[in-house]
Structure formats: structure tokens, C-alpha cells
Design a protein around this motif. Structure first.
Motif, PDB file in Angstrom:
ATOM      1  N   ARG A   1       0.823  -1.210   0.000  1.00  9.59           N
ATOM      2  CA  ARG A   1       0.000   0.000   0.000  1.00  9.59           C
ATOM      3  C   ARG A   1       0.855   1.257   0.000  1.00  9.59           C
ATOM      4  O   ARG A   1       2.044   1.218   0.334  1.00  9.59           O
ATOM      5  N   MET A   2       0.200   2.352  -0.372  1.00 12.86           N
ATOM      6  CA  MET A   2       0.843   3.661  -0.349  1.00 12.86           C
ATOM      7  C   MET A   2       0.466   4.341   0.970  1.00 12.86           C
ATOM      8  O   MET A   2      -0.714   4.432   1.314  1.00 12.86           O
ATOM      9  N   ILE A   3       1.481   4.805   1.707  1.00  9.74           N
ATOM     10  CA  ILE A   3       1.258   5.351   3.047  1.00  9.74           C
ATOM     11  C   ILE A   3       1.664   6.825   3.090  1.00  9.74           C
ATOM     12  O   ILE A   3       2.835   7.151   2.878  1.00  9.74           O
ATOM     13  N   PRO A   4       0.720   7.725   3.364  1.00  9.91           N
ATOM     14  CA  PRO A   4       1.035   9.150   3.411  1.00  9.91           C
ATOM     15  C   PRO A   4       1.817   9.533   4.672  1.00  9.91           C
ATOM     16  O   PRO A   4       1.598   8.978   5.749  1.00  9.91           O
ATOM     17  N   VAL A   5       2.716  10.487   4.505  1.00  6.45           N
ATOM     18  CA  VAL A   5       3.440  11.068   5.634  1.00  6.45           C
ATOM     19  C   VAL A   5       2.697  12.314   6.090  1.00  6.45           C
ATOM     20  O   VAL A   5       2.433  13.225   5.292  1.00  6.45           O
ATOM     21  N   LEU A   6       2.329  12.377   7.362  1.00  4.61           N
ATOM     22  CA  LEU A   6       1.612  13.526   7.907  1.00  4.61           C
ATOM     23  C   LEU A   6       2.550  14.568   8.508  1.00  4.61           C
ATOM     24  O   LEU A   6       2.283  15.754   8.459  1.00  4.61           O
ATOM     25  N   LEU A   7       3.663  14.085   9.095  1.00  2.00           N
ATOM     26  CA  LEU A   7       4.555  15.000   9.824  1.00  2.00           C
ATOM     27  C   LEU A   7       5.941  14.392   9.922  1.00  2.00           C
ATOM     28  O   LEU A   7       6.074  13.182  10.133  1.00  2.00           O
ATOM     29  N   ARG A   8       6.962  15.237   9.778  1.00  2.08           N
ATOM     30  CA  ARG A   8       8.345  14.830  10.034  1.00  2.08           C
ATOM     31  C   ARG A   8       8.964  15.802  11.035  1.00  2.08           C
ATOM     32  O   ARG A   8       8.782  17.012  10.928  1.00  2.08           O
ATOM     33  N   VAL A   9       9.700  15.248  11.978  1.00  2.00           N
ATOM     34  CA  VAL A   9      10.505  16.045  12.910  1.00  2.00           C
ATOM     35  C   VAL A   9      11.938  15.574  12.748  1.00  2.00           C
ATOM     36  O   VAL A   9      12.201  14.366  12.757  1.00  2.00           O
ATOM     37  N   GLU A  10      12.867  16.515  12.609  1.00  2.00           N
ATOM     38  CA  GLU A  10      14.249  16.148  12.319  1.00  2.00           C
ATOM     39  C   GLU A  10      15.059  15.816  13.564  1.00  2.00           C
ATOM     40  O   GLU A  10      15.965  14.982  13.510  1.00  2.00           O
ATOM     41  N   GLN A  11      14.780  16.483  14.693  1.00  2.00           N
ATOM     42  CA  GLN A  11      15.561  16.253  15.914  1.00  2.00           C
ATOM     43  C   GLN A  11      14.626  16.250  17.122  1.00  2.00           C
ATOM     44  O   GLN A  11      14.182  17.333  17.527  1.00  2.00           O
ATOM     45  N   PRO A  12      14.307  15.087  17.675  1.00  2.00           N
ATOM     46  CA  PRO A  12      14.709  13.746  17.267  1.00  2.00           C
ATOM     47  C   PRO A  12      14.002  13.331  15.982  1.00  2.00           C
ATOM     48  O   PRO A  12      13.076  14.019  15.541  1.00  2.00           O
ATOM     49  N   GLN A  13      14.430  12.243  15.402  1.00  2.00           N
ATOM     50  CA  GLN A  13      13.879  11.805  14.129  1.00  2.00           C
ATOM     51  C   GLN A  13      12.551  11.099  14.358  1.00  2.00           C
ATOM     52  O   GLN A  13      12.502   9.953  14.807  1.00  2.00           O
ATOM     53  N   LEU A  14      11.464  11.804  14.038  1.00  2.00           N
ATOM     54  CA  LEU A  14      10.110  11.296  14.219  1.00  2.00           C
ATOM     55  C   LEU A  14       9.350  11.447  12.911  1.00  2.00           C
ATOM     56  O   LEU A  14       9.487  12.459  12.220  1.00  2.00           O
ATOM     57  N   ILE A  15       8.524  10.464  12.575  1.00  7.96           N
ATOM     58  CA  ILE A  15       7.660  10.542  11.398  1.00  7.96           C
ATOM     59  C   ILE A  15       6.288  10.008  11.783  1.00  7.96           C
ATOM     60  O   ILE A  15       6.172   8.904  12.334  1.00  7.96           O
ATOM     61  N   LEU A  16       5.254  10.777  11.473  1.00  3.78           N
ATOM     62  CA  LEU A  16       3.874  10.333  11.701  1.00  3.78           C
ATOM     63  C   LEU A  16       3.276   9.929  10.356  1.00  3.78           C
ATOM     64  O   LEU A  16       3.254  10.727   9.413  1.00  3.78           O
ATOM     65  N   PHE A  17       2.802   8.687  10.272  1.00  2.00           N
ATOM     66  CA  PHE A  17       2.219   8.141   9.040  1.00  2.00           C
ATOM     67  C   PHE A  17       0.709   7.967   9.209  1.00  2.00           C
ATOM     68  O   PHE A  17       0.219   7.691  10.308  1.00  2.00           O
ATOM     69  N   ASP A  18       0.008   8.065   8.089  1.00  2.00           N
ATOM     70  CA  ASP A  18      -1.439   7.831   8.084  1.00  2.00           C
ATOM     71  C   ASP A  18      -1.739   6.526   7.363  1.00  2.00           C
ATOM     72  O   ASP A  18      -0.970   6.074   6.499  1.00  2.00           O
ATOM     73  N   ASN A  19      -2.855   5.881   7.767  1.00  2.00           N
ATOM     74  CA  ASN A  19      -3.370   4.715   7.043  1.00  2.00           C
ATOM     75  C   ASN A  19      -2.332   3.600   6.899  1.00  2.00           C
ATOM     76  O   ASN A  19      -2.235   2.964   5.850  1.00  2.00           O
ATOM     77  N   VAL A  20      -1.586   3.332   7.975  1.00  2.00           N
ATOM     78  CA  VAL A  20      -0.630   2.222   7.955  1.00  2.00           C
ATOM     79  C   VAL A  20      -1.375   0.897   8.044  1.00  2.00           C
ATOM     80  O   VAL A  20      -1.034  -0.068   7.355  1.00  2.00           O
ATOM     81  N   PHE A  21      -2.389   0.839   8.900  1.00  2.00           N
ATOM     82  CA  PHE A  21      -3.309  -0.301   8.968  1.00  2.00           C
ATOM     83  C   PHE A  21      -4.705   0.199   8.600  1.00  2.00           C
ATOM     84  O   PHE A  21      -5.078   1.332   8.946  1.00  2.00           O
ATOM     85  N   SER A  22      -5.480  -0.636   7.930  1.00  2.00           N
ATOM     86  CA  SER A  22      -6.885  -0.312   7.706  1.00  2.00           C
ATOM     87  C   SER A  22      -7.658  -0.507   9.006  1.00  2.00           C
ATOM     88  O   SER A  22      -7.171  -1.157   9.952  1.00  2.00           O
ATOM     89  N   ALA A  23      -8.884   0.018   9.058  1.00  2.00           N
ATOM     90  CA  ALA A  23      -9.714  -0.168  10.246  1.00  2.00           C
ATOM     91  C   ALA A  23      -9.966  -1.646  10.516  1.00  2.00           C
ATOM     92  O   ALA A  23      -9.919  -2.101  11.668  1.00  2.00           O
ATOM     93  N   ASP A  24     -10.218  -2.418   9.456  1.00  2.00           N
ATOM     94  CA  ASP A  24     -10.451  -3.852   9.629  1.00  2.00           C
ATOM     95  C   ASP A  24      -9.209  -4.568  10.153  1.00  2.00           C
ATOM     96  O   ASP A  24      -9.315  -5.477  10.993  1.00  2.00           O
ATOM     97  N   GLU A  25      -8.031  -4.170   9.663  1.00  2.00           N
ATOM     98  CA  GLU A  25      -6.789  -4.786  10.152  1.00  2.00           C
ATOM     99  C   GLU A  25      -6.571  -4.469  11.626  1.00  2.00           C
ATOM    100  O   GLU A  25      -6.167  -5.350  12.402  1.00  2.00           O
ATOM    101  N   CYS A  26      -6.841  -3.243  12.019  1.00  2.56           N
ATOM    102  CA  CYS A  26      -6.713  -2.881  13.439  1.00  2.56           C
ATOM    103  C   CYS A  26      -7.625  -3.751  14.292  1.00  2.56           C
ATOM    104  O   CYS A  26      -7.206  -4.292  15.327  1.00  2.56           O
TER     105      CYS A  26
END
Length: 279
Positions: A78-103
């Protein structure tokens, strides 16, 4: 696997290469002893590399993360959108990594396997219940069935780290009031109890937290040194990296699971290691 003790500083590279190739810690130490190194020296050299640098010895140097810099990351299926990146510390928030059914399916698979969560005793390395972690959890074996295999492969692709270097998915359930006090996900190298956990796979290098439900109130993931907080949203995931190519560990990734004020909280923890994990 022959070692030339005249390498001096290159011994570290030799140890690293052999760990990457899957040689056991014991066999590497034995080879070093056979080449004339004292057992204590050989053991200390290998364990030092497994641990990583003790935080505070020198300032952590941020280098490029293995994760794609694209705004949308292709991760296995699947294609996973990036919502936010922080450089220090290195943090990335992703959307739609699991579907609702998978969760929902992960939660149902875990319900009958949950046990009180434990932490590692810093002195002995034994897993024990602790006051600062009030939750229940279980761990799926890597790729234990076709459903889990697909999730493992998606996460591996998203984190851009080999499947064989990942721990099994840990599912954690917090009831109202449940929390996890401030901690590091890496094994604190100054703790004697970390050694048994480093022998297979080496130091942890990065974490992905997948949020499996929306929490009514509370339950944020809070990075105290960075002053950043993330609220759980079903299907989203938070990546953070704390081990650079020099072997340093980033103390700015100290974080806590804030108390659940209302409702419940379900998450998955995925930890990646420096070397391959073997049985």
C-alpha cells in the motif's frame, strides 16, 4: 571468519561484519581468543559494539534516516502518506498504515493472549512487572500466519529495514488509568541487564508504534525532552529512530505513554534491531 589482530582499530569492523553475516556472539569471541586476544578483551569488544554508545558521552549526531523522504511511501502492499516529520529527534507520523479492519483483527487475535506487561530489570535482565508500566500485552511471532506476515512485511518496507532484523509485533492494551512512564526503547548500555537481550540481534535502532483505536481521552505518546506529543488515531503510526551509523543512541527519544483518561488504548510496537535475529 579469520581475524588479523594486527588490524587494530579495524577489529571493530571485523566484528560488525561477522555479526551482519549471522555469526553468533560466542563464535566471534572464540575466534578472537584463538587469534591471541584475551577472553576479557574479546568479550568486552563485542559487547561494546552490541550496546552502542552510552548517552552523554558525546552529542548525538543526526544522520539520514533509512525511511524514504517521499510524501507518500510505497510500503509492500500500500501507499502510506506522511503527515509530519521532525528532524531532531527523528520522528515521522504516518497515516493509514493499517486499515480499520486490520486494526480490529489484530485486537481480536490478541485478546486471549494478553498477559501483564513487563519491563527489563536493569540489574538482572529478567522481565518483571513494574509500577511505571500498567498494561497487558502479547507478542506475535514474526510472520506467524499469512495475516501477520503481510503486516510485518508492510512495516519492514515502511521502516526500510530487513524483515529478519525485526522483533515480533507486540500488541499492548491499556485500560483506563493505564500508562507507561518515561523510558527509552533501546537497551540502556550502562545496565548490566541489557546484555542478555543484546546477544541475539544487537541494539534496537528504531521503533514503529501503530495505533489500533481512537482513545477517548489521554493516552498520548509524549517525548518530554523534545516537548512533542502525539494523540492516538486508529490506523496511524509513529516512527522514531535512536541509533545512528556511528553507533550512538539518541536520548531525545525518551518518551512516555500518558495515562488513559477515558476509554481504552490499543497499540502495536515494532522494534528493529541492528543485526539479524535468530532463534
Amino acid at each position: 571468519m579469520a581475524l588479523d589482530v594486527s588490524w587494530g582499530g579495524r577489529i571493530e569492523s571485523w566484528i560488525n561484519e561477522n555479526l551482519e553475516q549471522g555469526h553468533s556472539v560466542d563464535s566471534i569471541i572464540e575466534s578472537m581468543i584463538n587469534e591471541g586476544l584475551a577472553e576479557e578483551t574479546a568479550t568486552a569488544a563485542v559487547l561494546s559494539l552490541l550496546r552502542g554508545e552510552i548517552p552523554g558521552d558525546s552529542a548525538y549526531e543526526y544522520d539520514p534516516s533509512p525511511v524514504s523522504r517521499e510524501r507518500v511511501v510505497h510500503a509492500h502492499d500500500r501507499m502510506i502518506p506522511v503527515l509530519l516529520r521532525v528532524e531532531q529527534p527523528q520522528l515521522i507520523l504516518f497515516d493509514n498504515v493499517f486499515s480499520a479492519d486490520e486494526c480490529d483483527q489484530v485486537i481480536e487475535m490478541a485478546r486471549d493472549r494478553l498477559q501483564p506487561s513487563a519491563t527489563i530489570d536493569p540489574a538482572t535482565g529478567k522481565l518483571e512487572q513494574a509500577e511505571n508500566r500498567t498494561s497487558e500485552s502479547c507478542t506475535f511471532a514474526v510472520s506467524e500466519n499469512s495475516f501477520v506476515d503481510n503486516l510485518d512485511r508492510r512495516i519492514s518496507a515502511l521502516m526500510n529495514w530487513p524483515l529478519e532484523k525485526g522483533e515480533g509485533l507486540q500488541v499492548v492494551h491499556y485500560k483506563p488509568g493505564g500508562r507507561y512512564g518515561s523510558h527509552f526503547d533501546y537497551f540502556p548500555p550502562a545496565d548490566p541487564g541489557c546484555i542478555p537481550h543484546l546477544v541475539c540481534g544487537g541494539q534496537r535502532i528504531a521503533t514503529l508504534i501503530v495505533y489500533l483505536n481512537d482513545v477517548e481521552a489521554g493516552g498520548e505518546t509524549f517525548f518530554s525532552r523534545a516537548g512533542i506529543s502525539f494523540s492516538p488515531r486508529k490506523g496511524q503510526a509513529l516512527y522514531f529512530r535512536y541509533f545512528n551509523k556511528r553507533g550512538q543512541l539518541d536520548p531525545a527519544t525518551q518518551h512516555a505513554g500518558q495515562p488513559v483518561l477515558s476509554g481504552e488504548k490499543w497499540i502495536i510496537n515494532k522494534w528493529m534491531r541492528r543485526y539479524g535475529i535468530t532463534d
